[in-house]
Design an enzyme around this catalytic site. Structure first.
Site, mmCIF file in Angstrom:
data_model
loop_
_atom_site.group_PDB
_atom_site.id
_atom_site.type_symbol
_atom_site.label_atom_id
_atom_site.label_comp_id
_atom_site.label_asym_id
_atom_site.label_seq_id
_atom_site.Cartn_x
_atom_site.Cartn_y
_atom_site.Cartn_z
ATOM 1 N N TYR A 157 -5.486 -3.587 -7.609
ATOM 2 C CA TYR A 157 -5.768 -3.769 -6.171
ATOM 3 C C TYR A 157 -6.898 -4.781 -5.985
ATOM 4 O O TYR A 157 -6.787 -5.728 -5.192
ATOM 5 C CB TYR A 157 -6.148 -2.414 -5.555
ATOM 6 C CG TYR A 157 -6.748 -2.511 -4.171
ATOM 7 C CD1 TYR A 157 -5.973 -2.868 -3.074
ATOM 8 C CD2 TYR A 157 -8.113 -2.244 -3.958
ATOM 9 C CE1 TYR A 157 -6.532 -2.961 -1.800
ATOM 10 C CE2 TYR A 157 -8.673 -2.336 -2.688
ATOM 11 C CZ TYR A 157 -7.882 -2.690 -1.621
ATOM 12 O OH TYR A 157 -8.427 -2.795 -0.355
HETATM 13 N N1 LIG Z 1 -10.153 1.849 4.262
HETATM 14 C C1 LIG Z 1 -11.040 1.300 3.440
HETATM 15 O O1 LIG Z 1 -11.985 1.944 2.982
HETATM 16 C C2 LIG Z 1 -10.904 -0.145 3.036
HETATM 17 C C3 LIG Z 1 -11.886 -0.705 2.199
HETATM 18 C C4 LIG Z 1 -11.757 -2.037 1.827
HETATM 19 C C5 LIG Z 1 -10.703 -2.802 2.294
HETATM 20 N N2 LIG Z 1 -9.767 -2.223 3.096
HETATM 21 C C6 LIG Z 1 -8.662 -3.055 3.581
HETATM 22 O O2 LIG Z 1 -8.596 -2.938 4.993
HETATM 23 C C7 LIG Z 1 -7.237 -3.044 5.429
HETATM 24 C C8 LIG Z 1 -6.871 -1.821 6.287
HETATM 25 O O3 LIG Z 1 -7.033 -0.639 5.506
HETATM 26 P P1 LIG Z 1 -6.679 0.804 6.088
HETATM 27 O O4 LIG Z 1 -7.492 1.779 5.342
HETATM 28 O O5 LIG Z 1 -6.709 0.777 7.564
HETATM 29 O O6 LIG Z 1 -5.169 0.940 5.578
HETATM 30 P P2 LIG Z 1 -3.852 1.525 6.284
HETATM 31 O O7 LIG Z 1 -2.873 1.732 5.174
HETATM 32 O O8 LIG Z 1 -4.186 2.677 7.147
HETATM 33 O O9 LIG Z 1 -3.372 0.313 7.202
HETATM 34 C C9 LIG Z 1 -2.678 -0.801 6.701
HETATM 35 C C10 LIG Z 1 -1.486 -1.050 7.613
HETATM 36 O O10 LIG Z 1 -0.827 -2.251 7.163
HETATM 37 C C11 LIG Z 1 0.567 -2.075 7.341
HETATM 38 N N3 LIG Z 1 1.261 -2.991 6.424
HETATM 39 C C12 LIG Z 1 1.257 -2.955 5.063
HETATM 40 N N4 LIG Z 1 2.027 -3.944 4.559
HETATM 41 C C13 LIG Z 1 2.508 -4.634 5.613
HETATM 42 C C14 LIG Z 1 3.358 -5.765 5.739
HETATM 43 N N5 LIG Z 1 3.901 -6.358 4.657
HETATM 44 N N6 LIG Z 1 3.658 -6.232 6.980
HETATM 45 C C15 LIG Z 1 3.133 -5.622 8.096
HETATM 46 N N7 LIG Z 1 2.332 -4.524 8.030
HETATM 47 C C16 LIG Z 1 2.025 -4.039 6.809
HETATM 48 C C17 LIG Z 1 0.823 -0.607 7.035
HETATM 49 O O11 LIG Z 1 2.015 -0.123 7.625
HETATM 50 C C18 LIG Z 1 -0.431 0.042 7.603
HETATM 51 O O12 LIG Z 1 -0.220 0.550 8.914
HETATM 52 C C19 LIG Z 1 -6.391 -3.179 4.153
HETATM 53 O O13 LIG Z 1 -6.176 -4.546 3.901
HETATM 54 C C20 LIG Z 1 -7.303 -2.612 3.065
HETATM 55 O O14 LIG Z 1 -7.009 -3.141 1.800
HETATM 56 C C21 LIG Z 1 -9.841 -0.916 3.480
#
Ligand SMILES: NC(=O)c1ccc[n+]([C@@H]2O[C@H](COP(=O)([O-])OP(=O)(O)OC[C@H]3O[C@@H](n4cnc5c(N)ncnc54)[C@H](O)[C@@H]3O)[C@@H](O)[C@H]2O)c1
Length: 326
Positions: A157
């Site tokens: 990741y």
């Molecule tokens: N939550 C954390 O602690 C954290 C920390 C660092 C980075 N991030 C990054 O922040 C972003 C959001 O994280 P989150 O926790 O809200 O995750 P989440 O899984 O709740 O939200 C991600 C959303 O992206 C959508 N998605 C995935 N692939 C897709 C595609 N090909 N086309 C369209 N939609 C798509 C999913 O359906 C989902 O609703 C991500 O990129 C994650 O890597 C999150």
């Protein structure tokens, strides 16, 4: 060039997710129009993602486009040269090992490159996107600095997020102002069900015991979702933003400490199950956030205990929710 709508519209990818749905609500509340894109990928249930969007149902300033960034034509959704916030992706360190890597590659790397190309073609003025603290890997005891701390991810990741940073740099060189936010463990209401604090809250609400990997001394720089959203909003508006910013809560907390805090808030012991060390688990994450303070006038504001209490309350309310009839 002035935008037809006065620059009030923002495209948000991953709008049905944890952070994306919280951001969309904040943008609509400040009077902006939002075009939200999501593919409802099956990392967790569609019902939960739809519930994340419930407060936006019927909202005239919010439009949902169900579209897959890795496959679909994105021209229409991006038409008009609006700014873009890219939060879609396949998060999760552990699930990126083994069979999960193919989706990780697709929904992080391929989706990001396709979106960057489409944003360039559409003349988007700026693209703010979610990188991750995972790009640092095991950075040692000090706070990670965007320039001085090397990026050595220790999970697939983290490798995909690191590669996305390179893709965003290439797009910047082609004229798209990309701003990457290295988010550090975001928590709060709607946090994903695979994340540790969510599991702790579930354990306190009658769910399965919290699986504590290792000895619980792992430290995480916990960042409240409202602070993460505020960083995005400021990155959209900052006059001359850098390419990358750390976004961290500023108070690294061990898993054991988080367990103790939640037990104190709940007034009850948390059922805990021992689990072996987890792949990709680093000893400590800690963000130096000076750059975001100087350029974006951003600093974390949510007190940890209040933030945890809010998340526990959300999990409790969810547990009380009647199950929909089949
Ligand atoms: N939550 C954390 O602690 C954290 C920390 C660092 C980075 N991030 C990054 O922040 C972003 C959001 O994280 P989150 O926790 O809200 O995750 P989440 O899984 O709740 O939200 C991600 C959303 O992206 C959508 N998605 C995935 N692939 C897709 C595609 N090909 N086309 C369209 N939609 C798509 C999913 O359906 C989902 O609703 C991500 O990129 C994650 O890597 C999150």
């Amino acid at each position: 060039m002035p935008r037809p709508d006065g620059g009030r519209t923002v495209v948000v990818t991953g709008c049905a997710g944890f952070i994306g749905s919280t951001l969309c609500e904040a943008l609509v509340a400040e009077g902006r129009r939002v075009v939200g894109i999501d593919a409802f990928t099956p990392t967790y249930s569609r019902d939960d993602k739809e519930a994340n969007l419930a407060a936006l149902a019927g909202e005239p300033r919010f439009a949902l486009v169900e579209s897959d960034l890795a496959e679909d034509d994105l021209g229409d959704a991006l038409a008009g040269g609006t700014p873009v916030v890219h939060l879609a992706g396949r998060p999760g360190v552990r699930s990126s090992f083994g069979g999960g890597f193919a989706e990780c590659l697709r929904d992080n790397l391929c989706a990001t490159q396709r979106l960057l190309e489409a944003a360039i073609d559409a003349g988007a003025p700026r693209l703010v996107w979610a990188s991750s603290s995972s790009v640092y890997g095991d950075a040692g005891p000090g706070a990670a600095d965007e320039e001085r701390t090397p990026t050595r991810p220790v999970s697939p990741y983290g490798v995909t997020k690191r590669a996305c940073e390179d893709l965003a740099r290439l797009a910047r060189a082609r004229g798209l102002l990309t701003v990457g936010l290295r988010l550090f463990t975001v928590y709060g209401p709607r946090q994903r069900e695979d994340m540790a604090l969510r599991r702790m809250c579930e354990a306190l609400c009658g769910g399965p015991p919290f699986p504590l990997h290792g000895d619980g001394s792992q430290m995480r720089d916990l960042t409240h979702v409202d602070d993460a959203v505020e960083a995005v909003v400021r990155a959209l508006a900052a006059p001359r933003p850098a390419a990358l910013y750390n976004v961290g809560g500023g108070r690294p907390t061990s898993l054991r400490e988080a367990v103790a805090l939640l037990e104190r808030i709940a007034g009850a012991p948390m059922p805990i199950g021992a689990a072996g060390p987890a792949a990709g688990d680093v000893a400590r994450t800690s963000a130096r956030t000076e750059r975001a303070r100087l350029d974006l006038d951003w600093r974390p504001r949510a007190p940890l205990v209040l933030g945890l209490a809010g998340q526990l309350e959300w999990v409790r309310a969810r547990a009380r929710r009647p199950v929909a009839a089949a």
